[in-house]
Design a protein around this motif. Structure first.
Motif, PDB file in Angstrom:
ATOM      1  N   LEU A 145      29.848  21.065  38.904  1.00  0.00           N
ATOM      2  CA  LEU A 145      29.663  19.686  39.348  1.00  0.00           C
ATOM      3  C   LEU A 145      30.996  19.043  39.687  1.00  0.00           C
ATOM      4  CD1 LEU A 145      27.781  17.312  39.850  1.00  0.00           C
ATOM      5  CD2 LEU A 145      27.989  16.716  37.437  1.00  0.00           C
ATOM      6  N   TRP A 146      32.032  19.338  38.915  1.00  0.00           N
ATOM      7  CA  TRP A 146      33.347  18.749  39.192  1.00  0.00           C
ATOM      8  C   TRP A 146      33.901  19.252  40.512  1.00  0.00           C
ATOM      9  CZ3 TRP A 146      37.569  21.823  39.836  1.00  0.00           C
ATOM     10  CH2 TRP A 146      37.462  23.148  39.380  1.00  0.00           C
ATOM     11  N   LEU A 147      33.581  20.498  40.866  1.00  0.00           N
ATOM     12  CA  LEU A 147      34.022  21.049  42.148  1.00  0.00           C
ATOM     13  C   LEU A 147      33.356  20.316  43.310  1.00  0.00           C
ATOM     14  CD1 LEU A 147      35.683  23.123  43.662  1.00  0.00           C
ATOM     15  CD2 LEU A 147      33.786  24.721  43.423  1.00  0.00           C
ATOM     16  N   LEU A 148      32.074  20.048  43.170  1.00  0.00           N
ATOM     17  CA  LEU A 148      31.348  19.290  44.191  1.00  0.00           C
ATOM     18  C   LEU A 148      31.921  17.885  44.331  1.00  0.00           C
ATOM     19  CD1 LEU A 148      29.005  19.027  46.203  1.00  0.00           C
ATOM     20  CD2 LEU A 148      27.591  18.317  44.274  1.00  0.00           C
ATOM     21  N   CYS A 149      32.207  17.255  43.198  1.00  0.00           N
ATOM     22  CA  CYS A 149      32.807  15.908  43.229  1.00  0.00           C
ATOM     23  C   CYS A 149      34.178  15.933  43.890  1.00  0.00           C
ATOM     24  CB  CYS A 149      32.918  15.351  41.815  1.00  0.00           C
ATOM     25  SG  CYS A 149      31.335  14.941  41.088  1.00  0.00           S
ATOM     26  N   LEU A 150      34.961  16.952  43.617  1.00  0.00           N
ATOM     27  CA  LEU A 150      36.290  17.088  44.210  1.00  0.00           C
ATOM     28  C   LEU A 150      36.199  17.256  45.728  1.00  0.00           C
ATOM     29  CD1 LEU A 150      39.327  17.285  43.638  1.00  0.00           C
ATOM     30  CD2 LEU A 150      39.010  19.749  43.412  1.00  0.00           C
ATOM     31  N   VAL A 151      35.266  18.059  46.189  1.00  0.00           N
ATOM     32  CA  VAL A 151      35.084  18.268  47.622  1.00  0.00           C
ATOM     33  C   VAL A 151      34.630  16.977  48.289  1.00  0.00           C
ATOM     34  CG1 VAL A 151      33.673  19.467  49.351  1.00  0.00           C
ATOM     35  CG2 VAL A 151      34.654  20.746  47.438  1.00  0.00           C
ATOM     36  N   LEU A 152      33.673  16.288  47.691  1.00  0.00           N
ATOM     37  CA  LEU A 152      33.198  15.024  48.258  1.00  0.00           C
ATOM     38  C   LEU A 152      34.302  13.968  48.294  1.00  0.00           C
ATOM     39  CD1 LEU A 152      29.627  14.768  46.714  1.00  0.00           C
ATOM     40  CD2 LEU A 152      30.255  15.334  49.063  1.00  0.00           C
ATOM     41  N   TYR A 153      35.130  13.924  47.272  1.00  0.00           N
ATOM     42  CA  TYR A 153      36.255  12.993  47.253  1.00  0.00           C
ATOM     43  C   TYR A 153      37.242  13.312  48.375  1.00  0.00           C
ATOM     44  CZ  TYR A 153      40.311  10.375  45.649  1.00  0.00           C
ATOM     45  OH  TYR A 153      41.378   9.520  45.584  1.00  0.00           O
ATOM     46  N   GLY A 154      37.501  14.581  48.591  1.00  0.00           N
ATOM     47  CA  GLY A 154      38.396  15.001  49.679  1.00  0.00           C
ATOM     48  C   GLY A 154      37.848  14.605  51.037  1.00  0.00           C
ATOM     49  N   ILE A 155      36.552  14.795  51.236  1.00  0.00           N
ATOM     50  CA  ILE A 155      35.916  14.395  52.493  1.00  0.00           C
ATOM     51  C   ILE A 155      36.014  12.886  52.677  1.00  0.00           C
ATOM     52  CG2 ILE A 155      33.700  14.238  53.700  1.00  0.00           C
ATOM     53  CD1 ILE A 155      33.028  16.975  52.433  1.00  0.00           C
ATOM     54  N   TYR A 156      35.792  12.127  51.618  1.00  0.00           N
ATOM     55  CA  TYR A 156      35.888  10.658  51.682  1.00  0.00           C
ATOM     56  C   TYR A 156      37.301  10.223  52.063  1.00  0.00           C
ATOM     57  CZ  TYR A 156      36.428   5.895  50.009  1.00  0.00           C
ATOM     58  OH  TYR A 156      36.743   4.561  49.916  1.00  0.00           O
ATOM     59  N   LYS A 157      38.309  10.826  51.469  1.00  0.00           N
ATOM     60  CA  LYS A 157      39.697  10.454  51.770  1.00  0.00           C
ATOM     61  C   LYS A 157      40.050  10.767  53.223  1.00  0.00           C
ATOM     62  CE  LYS A 157      42.367   9.054  48.940  1.00  0.00           C
ATOM     63  NZ  LYS A 157      42.764   7.679  48.726  1.00  0.00           N
ATOM     64  N   ILE A 158      39.583  11.893  53.726  1.00  0.00           N
ATOM     65  CA  ILE A 158      39.851  12.245  55.122  1.00  0.00           C
ATOM     66  C   ILE A 158      39.152  11.253  56.044  1.00  0.00           C
ATOM     67  CG2 ILE A 158      39.406  13.965  56.913  1.00  0.00           C
ATOM     68  CD1 ILE A 158      39.863  16.106  54.727  1.00  0.00           C
ATOM     69  N   TYR A 159      37.893  10.941  55.767  1.00  0.00           N
ATOM     70  CA  TYR A 159      37.150   9.989  56.593  1.00  0.00           C
ATOM     71  C   TYR A 159      37.810   8.624  56.570  1.00  0.00           C
ATOM     72  CZ  TYR A 159      33.604   6.649  57.973  1.00  0.00           C
ATOM     73  OH  TYR A 159      32.950   5.613  58.573  1.00  0.00           O
ATOM     74  N   LYS A 160      38.242   8.188  55.393  1.00  0.00           N
ATOM     75  CA  LYS A 160      38.866   6.877  55.259  1.00  0.00           C
ATOM     76  C   LYS A 160      40.168   6.802  56.046  1.00  0.00           C
ATOM     77  CE  LYS A 160      40.352   3.572  51.794  1.00  0.00           C
ATOM     78  NZ  LYS A 160      40.595   3.310  50.395  1.00  0.00           N
ATOM     79  N   SER A 161      40.921   7.878  56.077  1.00  0.00           N
ATOM     80  CA  SER A 161      42.195   7.864  56.797  1.00  0.00           C
ATOM     81  C   SER A 161      42.002   7.927  58.308  1.00  0.00           C
ATOM     82  CB  SER A 161      43.074   9.018  56.337  1.00  0.00           C
ATOM     83  OG  SER A 161      42.528  10.249  56.750  1.00  0.00           O
ATOM     84  N   LYS A 162      40.865   8.409  58.776  1.00  0.00           N
ATOM     85  CA  LYS A 162      40.611   8.563  60.210  1.00  0.00           C
ATOM     86  C   LYS A 162      39.791   7.418  60.803  1.00  0.00           C
ATOM     87  CE  LYS A 162      42.231  12.820  60.397  1.00  0.00           C
ATOM     88  NZ  LYS A 162      43.403  13.199  61.084  1.00  0.00           N
ATOM     89  N   ARG A 163      39.313   6.503  59.991  1.00  0.00           N
ATOM     90  CA  ARG A 163      38.436   5.448  60.509  1.00  0.00           C
ATOM     91  C   ARG A 163      39.213   4.503  61.427  1.00  0.00           C
ATOM     92  NH1 ARG A 163      38.258   2.226  54.905  1.00  0.00           N
ATOM     93  NH2 ARG A 163      40.187   1.099  55.233  1.00  0.00           N
ATOM     94  N   PRO A 164      38.517   3.926  62.389  1.00  0.00           N
ATOM     95  CA  PRO A 164      39.200   2.993  63.288  1.00  0.00           C
ATOM     96  C   PRO A 164      39.550   1.701  62.563  1.00  0.00           C
ATOM     97  CG  PRO A 164      36.856   3.061  63.776  1.00  0.00           C
ATOM     98  CD  PRO A 164      37.118   4.118  62.734  1.00  0.00           C
ATOM     99  N   LEU A 165      40.666   1.138  62.925  1.00  0.00           N
ATOM    100  CA  LEU A 165      41.109  -0.105  62.311  1.00  0.00           C
ATOM    101  C   LEU A 165      40.464  -1.263  63.057  1.00  0.00           C
ATOM    102  CD1 LEU A 165      44.892   0.784  61.981  1.00  0.00           C
ATOM    103  CD2 LEU A 165      43.098   1.084  60.282  1.00  0.00           C
ATOM    104  N   THR A 166      39.620  -2.032  62.371  1.00  0.00           N
ATOM    105  CA  THR A 166      38.916  -3.131  63.022  1.00  0.00           C
ATOM    106  C   THR A 166      39.009  -4.439  62.253  1.00  0.00           C
ATOM    107  OG1 THR A 166      36.869  -2.493  61.909  1.00  0.00           O
ATOM    108  CG2 THR A 166      37.236  -1.612  64.125  1.00  0.00           C
ATOM    109  N   LYS A 167      39.368  -4.376  60.985  1.00  0.00           N
ATOM    110  CA  LYS A 167      39.407  -5.576  60.152  1.00  0.00           C
ATOM    111  C   LYS A 167      40.817  -5.792  59.607  1.00  0.00           C
ATOM    112  CE  LYS A 167      34.650  -5.081  58.622  1.00  0.00           C
ATOM    113  NZ  LYS A 167      33.774  -4.925  57.476  1.00  0.00           N
ATOM    114  N   PHE A 168      41.054  -7.001  59.161  1.00  0.00           N
ATOM    115  CA  PHE A 168      42.354  -7.348  58.606  1.00  0.00           C
ATOM    116  C   PHE A 168      42.743  -6.411  57.472  1.00  0.00           C
ATOM    117  CE2 PHE A 168      44.575  -9.588  55.169  1.00  0.00           C
ATOM    118  CZ  PHE A 168      45.794  -9.787  55.791  1.00  0.00           C
ATOM    119  N   ASP A 169      41.805  -6.155  56.574  1.00  0.00           N
ATOM    120  CA  ASP A 169      42.097  -5.295  55.422  1.00  0.00           C
ATOM    121  C   ASP A 169      42.522  -3.900  55.858  1.00  0.00           C
ATOM    122  OD1 ASP A 169      41.503  -7.325  53.653  1.00  0.00           O
ATOM    123  OD2 ASP A 169      39.410  -6.706  53.415  1.00  0.00           O
ATOM    124  N   HIS A 170      41.903  -3.385  56.920  1.00  0.00           N
ATOM    125  CA  HIS A 170      42.264  -2.057  57.415  1.00  0.00           C
ATOM    126  C   HIS A 170      43.724  -2.034  57.865  1.00  0.00           C
ATOM    127  CE1 HIS A 170      37.786  -1.411  58.654  1.00  0.00           C
ATOM    128  NE2 HIS A 170      37.952  -1.333  57.354  1.00  0.00           N
TER     129      HIS A 170
END
Length: 66
Positions: free
Chosen positions: A2-27
């Motif tokens: 389960l920890w391996l699955l969580c680690l993979v999902l966290y990695g995918i989330y971090k990659i997606y977050k870094s690639k998202r388009p900047l559209t808001k002030f917070d971004h």
């Protein structure tokens, strides 16, 4: 297992977050702050300038990026 699955999902989330388009002030603010911490000042300035040009931000948010 389960920890391996969580680690993979966290990695995918971090990659997606870094690639998202900047559209808001917070971004823009978070991305430029991150780049400044990494001593990449020119890239941080470019990100802030992109945010200043954006029409969806308020004048106060543009001033904060400036």
């Amino acid at each position: 297992m389960l920890w391996l699955l969580c680690l993979v999902l966290y990695g995918i989330y971090k990659i997606y977050k870094s690639k998202r388009p900047l559209t808001k002030f917070d971004h823009f603010y978070d991305k430029s702050f991150y780049l400044e911490e990494k001593k990449r000042y020119e890239e941080a300035r470019d990100v802030r300038n992109q945010g200043i040009i954006l029409n969806t931000l308020t004048d106060l948010e543009r001033a904060e990026l400036h």
